[in-house]
Design a protein around this motif. Structure first.
Motif, PDB file in Angstrom:
ATOM      1  N   ASP A  43       0.840  -1.208   0.000  1.00 47.58           N
ATOM      2  CA  ASP A  43       0.000   0.000   0.000  1.00 47.58           C
ATOM      3  C   ASP A  43       0.867   1.247   0.000  1.00 47.58           C
ATOM      4  N   HIS A  44       0.310   2.358  -0.440  1.00 54.59           N
ATOM      5  CA  HIS A  44       1.092   3.603  -0.437  1.00 54.59           C
ATOM      6  C   HIS A  44       0.166   4.820  -0.414  1.00 54.59           C
ATOM      7  N   GLU A  45      -0.763   4.826   0.481  1.00 48.90           N
ATOM      8  CA  GLU A  45      -1.824   5.838   0.683  1.00 48.90           C
ATOM      9  C   GLU A  45      -2.476   6.237  -0.642  1.00 48.90           C
ATOM     10  N   GLN A  46      -2.616   7.510  -0.953  1.00 49.76           N
ATOM     11  CA  GLN A  46      -3.521   7.907  -2.050  1.00 49.76           C
ATOM     12  C   GLN A  46      -2.771   8.075  -3.366  1.00 49.76           C
ATOM     13  N   ASN A  47      -2.053   7.049  -3.808  1.00 45.55           N
ATOM     14  CA  ASN A  47      -1.378   7.084  -5.120  1.00 45.55           C
ATOM     15  C   ASN A  47      -2.403   7.031  -6.237  1.00 45.55           C
ATOM     16  N   CYS A  48      -1.917   7.145  -7.469  1.00 45.34           N
ATOM     17  CA  CYS A  48      -2.816   7.238  -8.625  1.00 45.34           C
ATOM     18  C   CYS A  48      -3.793   6.063  -8.707  1.00 45.34           C
ATOM     19  N   PRO A  51       3.283   4.015 -17.373  1.00 46.98           N
ATOM     20  CA  PRO A  51       4.733   4.085 -17.128  1.00 46.98           C
ATOM     21  C   PRO A  51       5.125   5.094 -16.056  1.00 46.98           C
ATOM     22  N   LEU A  52       4.265   6.029 -15.724  1.00 49.44           N
ATOM     23  CA  LEU A  52       4.624   6.988 -14.663  1.00 49.44           C
ATOM     24  C   LEU A  52       4.307   6.407 -13.291  1.00 49.44           C
ATOM     25  N   HIS A  53       3.616   5.259 -13.270  1.00 44.48           N
ATOM     26  CA  HIS A  53       3.192   4.662 -11.991  1.00 44.48           C
ATOM     27  C   HIS A  53       3.780   3.264 -11.893  1.00 44.48           C
ATOM     28  N   GLY A  54       3.002   2.247 -11.885  1.00 50.66           N
ATOM     29  CA  GLY A  54       3.537   0.893 -11.702  1.00 50.66           C
ATOM     30  C   GLY A  54       4.290   0.386 -12.911  1.00 50.66           C
ATOM     31  N   GLY A  55       4.084   1.006 -14.051  1.00 54.67           N
ATOM     32  CA  GLY A  55       4.797   0.578 -15.252  1.00 54.67           C
ATOM     33  C   GLY A  55       6.233   1.081 -15.261  1.00 54.67           C
ATOM     34  N   LYS A 113      12.955  12.463 -22.408  1.00 60.82           N
ATOM     35  CA  LYS A 113      13.506  11.327 -21.652  1.00 60.82           C
ATOM     36  C   LYS A 113      13.445  11.642 -20.153  1.00 60.82           C
ATOM     37  N   LYS A 114      13.024  10.684 -19.359  1.00 55.24           N
ATOM     38  CA  LYS A 114      13.061  10.836 -17.906  1.00 55.24           C
ATOM     39  C   LYS A 114      13.992   9.789 -17.337  1.00 55.24           C
ATOM     40  N   LEU A 115      14.487  10.060 -16.139  1.00 52.11           N
ATOM     41  CA  LEU A 115      15.285   9.066 -15.428  1.00 52.11           C
ATOM     42  C   LEU A 115      14.274   8.169 -14.689  1.00 52.11           C
ATOM     43  N   MET A 116      13.820   7.127 -15.380  1.00 54.91           N
ATOM     44  CA  MET A 116      12.761   6.281 -14.833  1.00 54.91           C
ATOM     45  C   MET A 116      13.230   5.619 -13.535  1.00 54.91           C
ATOM     46  N   GLY A 117      12.302   5.519 -12.582  1.00 55.71           N
ATOM     47  CA  GLY A 117      12.674   4.966 -11.274  1.00 55.71           C
ATOM     48  C   GLY A 117      13.190   6.041 -10.332  1.00 55.71           C
ATOM     49  N   PHE A 118      13.210   7.291 -10.837  1.00 53.81           N
ATOM     50  CA  PHE A 118      13.599   8.431  -9.989  1.00 53.81           C
ATOM     51  C   PHE A 118      12.412   9.380  -9.852  1.00 53.81           C
ATOM     52  N   GLY A 119      12.369  10.068  -8.715  1.00 57.63           N
ATOM     53  CA  GLY A 119      11.349  11.099  -8.499  1.00 57.63           C
ATOM     54  C   GLY A 119      10.103  10.511  -7.887  1.00 57.63           C
ATOM     55  N   HIS A 120       9.350  11.377  -7.205  1.00 55.88           N
ATOM     56  CA  HIS A 120       8.116  10.924  -6.552  1.00 55.88           C
ATOM     57  C   HIS A 120       7.287  12.147  -6.165  1.00 55.88           C
ATOM     58  N   ARG A 121       5.982  12.027  -6.278  1.00 61.25           N
ATOM     59  CA  ARG A 121       5.106  13.138  -5.913  1.00 61.25           C
ATOM     60  C   ARG A 121       5.232  13.458  -4.414  1.00 61.25           C
ATOM     61  N   TYR A 150      20.817  19.125 -11.244  1.00 59.52           N
ATOM     62  CA  TYR A 150      19.483  19.059 -11.871  1.00 59.52           C
ATOM     63  C   TYR A 150      18.554  18.189 -11.031  1.00 59.52           C
ATOM     64  N   PHE A 151      19.072  17.035 -10.572  1.00 58.86           N
ATOM     65  CA  PHE A 151      18.235  16.097  -9.817  1.00 58.86           C
ATOM     66  C   PHE A 151      18.153  16.511  -8.349  1.00 58.86           C
ATOM     67  N   VAL A 152      19.278  17.042  -7.833  1.00 59.96           N
ATOM     68  CA  VAL A 152      19.293  17.459  -6.416  1.00 59.96           C
ATOM     69  C   VAL A 152      18.302  18.607  -6.212  1.00 59.96           C
ATOM     70  N   PRO A 189      15.980   7.873  -6.025  1.00 61.85           N
ATOM     71  CA  PRO A 189      15.443   6.582  -6.489  1.00 61.85           C
ATOM     72  C   PRO A 189      14.137   6.255  -5.752  1.00 61.85           C
ATOM     73  N   ASN A 190      13.148   5.740  -6.486  1.00 59.49           N
ATOM     74  CA  ASN A 190      11.902   5.334  -5.850  1.00 59.49           C
ATOM     75  C   ASN A 190      11.789   3.806  -5.871  1.00 59.49           C
ATOM     76  N   VAL A 191      10.661   3.325  -5.479  1.00 61.44           N
ATOM     77  CA  VAL A 191      10.467   1.870  -5.292  1.00 61.44           C
ATOM     78  C   VAL A 191      10.759   1.101  -6.575  1.00 61.44           C
ATOM     79  N   ASP A 192      10.620   1.783  -7.723  1.00 61.38           N
ATOM     80  CA  ASP A 192      10.740   1.052  -8.995  1.00 61.38           C
ATOM     81  C   ASP A 192      12.163   0.969  -9.519  1.00 61.38           C
TER      82      ASP A 192
HETATM   83  C1  SDX Z   1       5.171   4.920  -8.186  1.00 64.43           C
HETATM   84  O1  SDX Z   1       2.197   8.045  -5.744  1.00 64.43           O
HETATM   85  C2  SDX Z   1       2.777   6.927  -5.302  1.00 64.43           C
HETATM   86  O2  SDX Z   1       2.830   6.661  -4.132  1.00 64.43           O
HETATM   87  C3  SDX Z   1       3.313   6.010  -6.401  1.00 64.43           C
HETATM   88  C4  SDX Z   1       4.088   4.790  -5.930  1.00 64.43           C
HETATM   89  C5  SDX Z   1       3.217   3.797  -5.184  1.00 64.43           C
HETATM   90  O3  SDX Z   1       3.762   3.035  -4.380  1.00 64.43           O
HETATM   91  O4  SDX Z   1       1.988   3.742  -5.506  1.00 64.43           O
HETATM   92  O5  SDX Z   1       5.167   5.210  -5.101  1.00 64.43           O
HETATM   93  C6  SDX Z   1       4.674   4.021  -7.112  1.00 64.43           C
HETATM   94  O6  SDX Z   1       4.431   5.227  -9.083  1.00 64.43           O
HETATM   95  C7  SDX Z   1       6.578   5.458  -8.087  1.00 64.43           C
HETATM   96  C8  SDX Z   1       6.914   6.454  -9.238  1.00 64.43           C
HETATM   97  C9  SDX Z   1       7.318   5.623 -10.454  1.00 64.43           C
HETATM   98  N1  SDX Z   1       7.493   6.482 -11.636  1.00 64.43           N
HETATM   99  C10 SDX Z   1       8.667   6.752 -12.178  1.00 64.43           C
HETATM  100  O7  SDX Z   1       9.740   6.372 -11.711  1.00 64.43           O
HETATM  101  C11 SDX Z   1       8.600   7.553 -13.481  1.00 64.43           C
HETATM  102  C12 SDX Z   1       9.624   8.690 -13.433  1.00 64.43           C
HETATM  103  N2  SDX Z   1       9.206   9.660 -12.392  1.00 64.43           N
HETATM  104  C13 SDX Z   1       8.455  10.803 -12.877  1.00 64.43           C
HETATM  105  O8  SDX Z   1       7.632  10.629 -13.967  1.00 64.43           O
HETATM  106  C14 SDX Z   1       7.911  11.655 -11.738  1.00 64.43           C
HETATM  107  O9  SDX Z   1       8.919  11.814 -10.823  1.00 64.43           O
HETATM  108  C15 SDX Z   1       6.652  11.207 -11.017  1.00 64.43           C
HETATM  109  C16 SDX Z   1       5.545  10.919 -11.958  1.00 64.43           C
HETATM  110  C17 SDX Z   1       6.929   9.988 -10.191  1.00 64.43           C
HETATM  111  C18 SDX Z   1       6.241  12.339 -10.086  1.00 64.43           C
HETATM  112  O10 SDX Z   1       5.969  13.401 -10.903  1.00 64.43           O
HETATM  113  P1  SDX Z   1       5.425  14.819 -10.303  1.00 64.43           P
HETATM  114  O11 SDX Z   1       5.297  14.760  -8.835  1.00 64.43           O
HETATM  115  O12 SDX Z   1       4.233  15.224 -11.093  1.00 64.43           O
HETATM  116  O13 SDX Z   1       6.609  15.773 -10.556  1.00 64.43           O
HETATM  117  P2  SDX Z   1       6.849  16.568 -11.903  1.00 64.43           P
HETATM  118  O14 SDX Z   1       6.639  15.663 -13.089  1.00 64.43           O
HETATM  119  O15 SDX Z   1       6.086  17.831 -11.834  1.00 64.43           O
HETATM  120  O16 SDX Z   1       8.434  16.841 -11.812  1.00 64.43           O
HETATM  121  C19 SDX Z   1       8.942  17.981 -11.166  1.00 64.43           C
HETATM  122  C20 SDX Z   1      10.196  18.319 -11.970  1.00 64.43           C
HETATM  123  C21 SDX Z   1       9.928  18.521 -13.464  1.00 64.43           C
HETATM  124  O17 SDX Z   1      10.972  19.346 -13.949  1.00 64.43           O
HETATM  125  P3  SDX Z   1      10.701  20.951 -14.176  1.00 64.43           P
HETATM  126  O18 SDX Z   1       9.397  21.071 -14.967  1.00 64.43           O
HETATM  127  O19 SDX Z   1      10.562  21.504 -12.781  1.00 64.43           O
HETATM  128  O20 SDX Z   1      11.904  21.456 -14.922  1.00 64.43           O
HETATM  129  O21 SDX Z   1      11.119  17.206 -11.899  1.00 64.43           O
HETATM  130  C22 SDX Z   1      11.299  16.685 -13.215  1.00 64.43           C
HETATM  131  C23 SDX Z   1      10.138  17.164 -14.066  1.00 64.43           C
HETATM  132  O22 SDX Z   1      10.518  17.227 -15.441  1.00 64.43           O
HETATM  133  N3  SDX Z   1      11.278  15.226 -13.081  1.00 64.43           N
HETATM  134  C24 SDX Z   1      12.125  14.414 -13.683  1.00 64.43           C
HETATM  135  C25 SDX Z   1      11.775  13.129 -13.232  1.00 64.43           C
HETATM  136  N4  SDX Z   1      10.742  13.208 -12.389  1.00 64.43           N
HETATM  137  C26 SDX Z   1      10.439  14.511 -12.302  1.00 64.43           C
HETATM  138  N5  SDX Z   1      13.128  14.633 -14.542  1.00 64.43           N
HETATM  139  C27 SDX Z   1      13.805  13.538 -14.966  1.00 64.43           C
HETATM  140  N6  SDX Z   1      13.528  12.266 -14.579  1.00 64.43           N
HETATM  141  C28 SDX Z   1      12.533  12.032 -13.716  1.00 64.43           C
HETATM  142  N7  SDX Z   1      12.283  10.777 -13.325  1.00 64.43           N
END
Ligand code: SDX
Length: 431
Positions: free
Chosen positions: A232-237, A266-270, A302-310, A354-356, A362-365
């Motif tokens: 579980d992960h509270e109110q995810n998508c 692909p932005l969530h479990g994919g 291009k995104k760094l998949m597996g990085f970042g989180h709401r 840029y990332f800092v 890194p996230n769960v994926d």
């Molecule tokens: C899960 O919600 C949950 O709890 C989800 C989850 C769960 O257990 O249910 O934790 C599981 O879905 C984990 C997330 C898996 N997704 C990815 O790894 C895909 C890559 N990550 C991104 O798409 C993004 O980080 C999200 C979707 C996870 C979060 O996106 P947000 O919160 O809407 O943030 P954003 O897209 O507005 O990004 C803020 C900034 C942007 O740059 P600027 O417009 O400010 O210049 O950060 C950048 C984005 O472009 N950014 C990234 C990035 N993630 C955000 N840049 C490069 N690579 C990334 N991965």
């Protein structure tokens, strides 16, 4: 004496309003009283993608994104991963307390004895193309279960809710394994009630012929821990989808099917599938700087998949545990060559401004896919391995929504930006 209220002055009218603050929130509906005239609809809140909107009260999972904290019913995820089992965590999420030995035994018995699916489910699944993505098969087949259990529509009846929840938890691995076997052109393997939840799933995936399939204990434990971390992960998508669809009082199979569909993205479990494709695309540690440059320049989106989180603006606590599990799995399976690229990619990204600056960690994926690949799963199965355990969270959140007296059918408002009223134009009068 400060009071828990917000004083709002509407500068259009000079009027002042006192809005109560509860649980760190204001009820957005309280803004409707702020009007410029009596026939004014009143103010609304506007929050696309719900960046700063709570749509429910929940007691199930707590996350502190800045401190990297994740707790299920108050228990830290690190302790549960270390000391608990997936079915024990499932009981905890559904019932709010850790089970007694007898309660756990009864729960395990119930789940074990609901793992079979109706024979017609096999016929239904045979209709998919040989190369259908297993997530599309999973979403469709879970939705189809509502046709097998018409009693599931009695969502206000606790006994009916609980039997459907048991069926969903029990049958998800079976349907997931059938999806895999279908895509491999292999016969389905029936559940084996002598095996644990995870061992039974692995046997339905891997068993060839009637030979018994011996599950390596390290791999069985690794997958059990991964299931705990993904529960579980509270109110995810996807949970928001389940709550929203479930708010129409539809049966839980249809609601959970919407969660599978959302998780497929692909932005969530994919993302775990996308991480592996990204690492394969990079191909070698020497290619990392070029890839990072493309991500930062936005080239090809291009995104760094597996990085970042709401929510997490620090290291995802689940990723830390998964990184440890990865090394245990690789001791058994041999190291995944992509691990070296992942470790170097993480090292570079965590030092890059840029990332800092964007608090991208890194996230769960990020590491989970490396484990799944080392265990022999094709990338298409990675989001399926996320959906199996998340079914528990979806069910717990769905039931909490059903029982919440404040909840009703979800029906947001909008800010209308379309055409003002205009008359129909006959075809011969159009430009
Ligand atoms: C899960 O919600 C949950 O709890 C989800 C989850 C769960 O257990 O249910 O934790 C599981 O879905 C984990 C997330 C898996 N997704 C990815 O790894 C895909 C890559 N990550 C991104 O798409 C993004 O980080 C999200 C979707 C996870 C979060 O996106 P947000 O919160 O809407 O943030 P954003 O897209 O507005 O990004 C803020 C900034 C942007 O740059 P600027 O417009 O400010 O210049 O950060 C950048 C984005 O472009 N950014 C990234 C990035 N993630 C955000 N840049 C490069 N690579 C990334 N991965």
């Amino acid at each position: 004496m400060p009071t828990d209220t917000l004083t709002i002055t509407d500068n259009r009218t000079g009027k002042t309003y006192e809005i109560p603050i509860e649980n760190g929130c204001i009820r957005t509906h309280a803004l409707r009283q702020i009007k410029v005239s009596n026939d004014d609809f009143g103010l609304m809140g506007y929050d696309p993608a719900f960046l700063n909107t709570a749509n429910c009260k929940s007691a199930i999972t707590f996350i502190d994104g800045d401190k990297g904290i994740l707790e299920y019913r108050g228990y830290p995820i690190e302790q549960l991963a270390e000391q608990s089992s997936f079915l024990e965590v499932a009981y905890l999420l559904l019932n709010g307390e850790l089970p007694s030995p007898k309660q756990l035994e009864e729960f395990q018995f119930l789940v074990t004895h609901h793992t079979y699916v109706h024979e017609n489910v096999k016929t239904f699944m045979d209709g998919f193309r040989y190369d259908a993505h297993p997530m599309s098969m999973l979403a469709s087949t879970v939705a189809a279960l509502s046709g097998f259990y018409p009693d599931a529509k009695h969502t206000k009846d606790e006994q009916s809710r609980r039997i459907q929840i048991t069926r969903l938890i029990a049958k998800m691995p079976t349907i997931a394994a059938f999806s895999f076997r279908h895509s491999m052109g292999q016969p389905y393997i029936y559940p084996d009630n002598e095996l644990s939840y995870v061992a039974n799933f692995l046997a339905m995936i891997k068993r060839i012929g009637t030979s018994t399939y011996k599950v390596h204990p390290t791999l069985e434990r690794a997958l059990d821990v991964l299931f705990i971390l993904h529960a579980d992960h509270e109110q995810n998508c996807s949970t928001t989808s389940v709550r929203t669809v479930g708010s129409s009082e539809v049966d839980p199979y249809s609601a959970v099917a919407s969660g599978v569909a959302a998780l497929y993205g692909p932005l969530h479990g994919g993302a775990n599938e996308a991480v592996l494709r990204m690492l394969r695309g990079i191909g070698h540690v020497s290619k990392i700087p070029e890839f990072i440059k493309q991500v930062k320049s936005g080239e090809g989106e291009k995104k760094l998949m597996g990085f970042g989180h709401r929510v997490y603006k620090s290291y995802d606590p689940r990723a830390k545990v998964i990184k440890r599990v990865a090394h245990e799995v690789f001791d058994v399976t041999g190291k995944n060559p992509l691990l070296e690229i992942a470790l170097e990619l993480e090292k570079i990204a965590l030092q890059d401004e840029y990332f800092v600056k964007r608090k991208l960690y890194p996230n769960v994926d990020f590491y989970s896919g490396l484990i799944y690949e080392a265990m022999g799963f094709p990338v298409e199965m990675f989001p399926v391995l996320f959906a199996i355990p998340r079914t528990v969270g979806w069910c717990a959140q769905w039931e909490e929504m059903v029982k919440d007296p404040e909840q009703k059918i979800a029906r947001p408002r909008q800010v209308f930006t379309g055409s003002t009223r205009r008359d129909y134009v006959a075809m011969d009068k159009r430009k």
